[in-house]
Design a protein around this motif. Structure first.
Motif, PDB file in Angstrom:
ATOM      1  N   VAL A   1      52.044 -20.210 -13.613  1.00  0.00           N
ATOM      2  CA  VAL A   1      51.730 -19.189 -13.135  1.00  0.00           C
ATOM      3  C   VAL A   1      50.755 -18.517 -14.301  1.00  0.00           C
ATOM      4  N   GLU A   2      49.710 -17.986 -13.752  1.00  0.00           N
ATOM      5  CA  GLU A   2      48.539 -17.620 -14.770  1.00  0.00           C
ATOM      6  C   GLU A   2      48.528 -16.115 -15.069  1.00  0.00           C
ATOM      7  N   ALA A   3      48.919 -15.452 -14.086  1.00  0.00           N
ATOM      8  CA  ALA A   3      48.961 -13.899 -14.013  1.00  0.00           C
ATOM      9  C   ALA A   3      49.973 -13.224 -12.862  1.00  0.00           C
ATOM     10  N   ALA A   4      50.294 -12.139 -12.975  1.00  0.00           N
ATOM     11  CA  ALA A   4      51.154 -11.513 -12.133  1.00  0.00           C
ATOM     12  C   ALA A   4      50.139 -10.234 -11.880  1.00  0.00           C
ATOM     13  N   ALA A   5      50.386  -9.918 -10.562  1.00  0.00           N
ATOM     14  CA  ALA A   5      49.769  -8.659  -9.937  1.00  0.00           C
ATOM     15  C   ALA A   5      51.094  -7.642  -9.816  1.00  0.00           C
ATOM     16  N   VAL A   6      50.922  -6.629 -10.553  1.00  0.00           N
ATOM     17  CA  VAL A   6      51.910  -5.699 -10.315  1.00  0.00           C
ATOM     18  C   VAL A   6      51.329  -4.468  -9.245  1.00  0.00           C
ATOM     19  N   LEU A   7      52.160  -4.501  -8.089  1.00  0.00           N
ATOM     20  CA  LEU A   7      52.049  -3.609  -7.009  1.00  0.00           C
ATOM     21  C   LEU A   7      52.952  -2.575  -7.182  1.00  0.00           C
ATOM     22  N   LEU A   8      53.061  -1.603  -6.422  1.00  0.00           N
ATOM     23  CA  LEU A   8      53.798  -0.479  -6.486  1.00  0.00           C
ATOM     24  C   LEU A   8      54.427  -0.508  -5.005  1.00  0.00           C
ATOM     25  N   GLY A   9      55.779  -0.401  -4.844  1.00  0.00           N
ATOM     26  CA  GLY A   9      56.349  -0.462  -3.500  1.00  0.00           C
ATOM     27  C   GLY A   9      56.191   0.515  -2.363  1.00  0.00           C
ATOM     28  N   ASP A  10      55.188   1.860  -2.947  1.00  0.00           N
ATOM     29  CA  ASP A  10      54.866   2.780  -2.034  1.00  0.00           C
ATOM     30  C   ASP A  10      53.221   2.812  -1.887  1.00  0.00           C
ATOM     31  N   MET A  11      52.771   1.638  -2.069  1.00  0.00           N
ATOM     32  CA  MET A  11      51.280   1.637  -1.540  1.00  0.00           C
ATOM     33  C   MET A  11      50.934   0.543  -0.422  1.00  0.00           C
ATOM     34  N   PRO A  12      51.252   1.036   0.894  1.00  0.00           N
ATOM     35  CA  PRO A  12      51.152  -0.040   2.057  1.00  0.00           C
ATOM     36  C   PRO A  12      49.565  -0.013   2.519  1.00  0.00           C
ATOM     37  N   TYR A  13      48.586   0.595   2.059  1.00  0.00           N
ATOM     38  CA  TYR A  13      47.435   0.474   2.506  1.00  0.00           C
ATOM     39  C   TYR A  13      46.372  -0.176   2.032  1.00  0.00           C
TER      40      TYR A  13
ATOM     41  N   ALA B   1      53.113 -12.191  -7.112  1.00  0.00           N
ATOM     42  CA  ALA B   1      52.951 -10.740  -6.777  1.00  0.00           C
ATOM     43  C   ALA B   1      54.063 -10.049  -7.440  1.00  0.00           C
ATOM     44  N   LEU B   2      54.240  -8.972  -7.885  1.00  0.00           N
ATOM     45  CA  LEU B   2      55.452  -8.521  -8.460  1.00  0.00           C
ATOM     46  C   LEU B   2      55.400  -7.116  -8.009  1.00  0.00           C
ATOM     47  N   VAL B   3      56.072  -6.564  -6.887  1.00  0.00           N
ATOM     48  CA  VAL B   3      56.344  -5.312  -5.991  1.00  0.00           C
ATOM     49  C   VAL B   3      57.297  -4.583  -6.808  1.00  0.00           C
ATOM     50  N   MET B   4      56.870  -3.529  -7.271  1.00  0.00           N
ATOM     51  CA  MET B   4      57.988  -2.434  -8.186  1.00  0.00           C
ATOM     52  C   MET B   4      58.587  -1.532  -7.192  1.00  0.00           C
ATOM     53  N   ALA B   5      59.811  -1.808  -7.068  1.00  0.00           N
ATOM     54  CA  ALA B   5      60.463  -0.941  -5.901  1.00  0.00           C
ATOM     55  C   ALA B   5      61.902  -0.457  -6.322  1.00  0.00           C
TER      56      ALA B   5
ATOM     57  N   CYS C   1      54.656   2.383  10.447  1.00  0.00           N
ATOM     58  CA  CYS C   1      54.472   1.644  11.376  1.00  0.00           C
ATOM     59  C   CYS C   1      55.254   0.811  12.007  1.00  0.00           C
ATOM     60  N   ALA C   2      56.250   0.870  12.799  1.00  0.00           N
ATOM     61  CA  ALA C   2      57.290   0.245  13.583  1.00  0.00           C
ATOM     62  C   ALA C   2      58.061  -0.459  12.416  1.00  0.00           C
ATOM     63  N   SER C   3      58.007  -0.110  11.006  1.00  0.00           N
ATOM     64  CA  SER C   3      58.745  -0.770   9.892  1.00  0.00           C
ATOM     65  C   SER C   3      59.054   0.289   8.717  1.00  0.00           C
ATOM     66  N   THR C   4      59.191  -0.080   7.726  1.00  0.00           N
ATOM     67  CA  THR C   4      59.323   0.800   6.648  1.00  0.00           C
ATOM     68  C   THR C   4      58.275   0.842   5.448  1.00  0.00           C
ATOM     69  N   LEU C   5      58.325   1.707   4.827  1.00  0.00           N
ATOM     70  CA  LEU C   5      57.306   1.964   3.573  1.00  0.00           C
ATOM     71  C   LEU C   5      57.303   0.498   2.746  1.00  0.00           C
ATOM     72  N   LEU C   6      58.606   0.266   2.346  1.00  0.00           N
ATOM     73  CA  LEU C   6      58.607  -0.915   1.591  1.00  0.00           C
ATOM     74  C   LEU C   6      58.166  -2.141   2.151  1.00  0.00           C
ATOM     75  N   ALA C   7      58.807  -2.460   3.423  1.00  0.00           N
ATOM     76  CA  ALA C   7      58.363  -3.652   4.086  1.00  0.00           C
ATOM     77  C   ALA C   7      56.764  -3.787   4.495  1.00  0.00           C
TER      78      ALA C   7
END
Length: 191
Positions: A97-109, A8-12, A30-36
């Motif tokens: 590693v066969e693949a990488a999932a590109v996630l965005l750091g502002d998508m917590p849901y 997983a590659l979280v873009m932040a 949620c008692a944390s931060t958006l990125l966390a």
């Protein structure tokens, strides 16, 4: 379900200008931060997570070994993706590693079920795109066959050019998860 061959590659590394002067990555959620929260979502599904951040970021609460420091973040998402994939491709730890999932750091849901379903479709020569209500979302999983092109990105358009160039290799994955569209761009989006 474990996503063993997928990192997983979280873009932040972005500057989030629409959010205002505050660093949205540190916005309380949620008692944390958006990125966390976004990173925790990725950690539930992926055995290995890397977080692309700006080179000068102080990232308290994150293991330095998980961070990919991006020098050209001011040049846009594509530049950040390019640097991150350059580092992933050169790291001997990711040889299998066969693949990488590109996630965005502002998508917590994102739902765990969604991430697991996407991982099941990952392959070396496939790009997996989630679709919710006929619209594409995130994360996008890029097979390793496309990493060199992702590493060559340098502008602000993200990975659109790679997606467009490889339409025949895109796998459209229907999901029942509005979280693939829910990103936080402005303070009011947190509500």
């Amino acid at each position: 379900m474990s996503c063993e061959p997928v990192v997983a590659l979280v873009m932040a590394a972005g500057y989030s200008r629409r959010f205002g002067a505050a660093d949205k990555r540190l916005a309380p959620l949620c008692a944390s931060t958006l990125l966390a929260q976004s990173v925790d979502s990725a950690r539930r599904a992926f055995p290995v997570v890397r977080i692309a951040v700006r080179s000068d970021d102080t990232m308290e609460g994150f293991d330095e070994r998980e961070l990919i420091r991006v020098k050209g973040a001011r040049n846009g998402l594509g530049a950040s993706i390019g640097e991150a994939f350059t580092q992933l491709a050169r790291d001997p730890a990711f040889e299998g590693v066969e693949a990488a999932a590109v996630l965005l750091g502002d998508m917590p849901y994102l739902r765990l079920e969604t991430l697991n379903t996407l991982c099941q479709q990952a392959a070396f020569d496939r790009i997996v795109v989630p679709f919710y209500r006929e619209a594409p979302g995130h994360p996008v999983i890029f097979g390793r066959a496309f990493w060199a092109e992702l590493a060559a990105l340098c502008g602000g358009e993200g990975a659109r050019a790679v997606l467009a160039a490889h339409a025949a290799h895109r796998y459209r994955m229907p999901v029942d998860d509005p979280g693939v569209h829910l990103d936080i761009d402005r303070p009011e989006d947190l509500a």
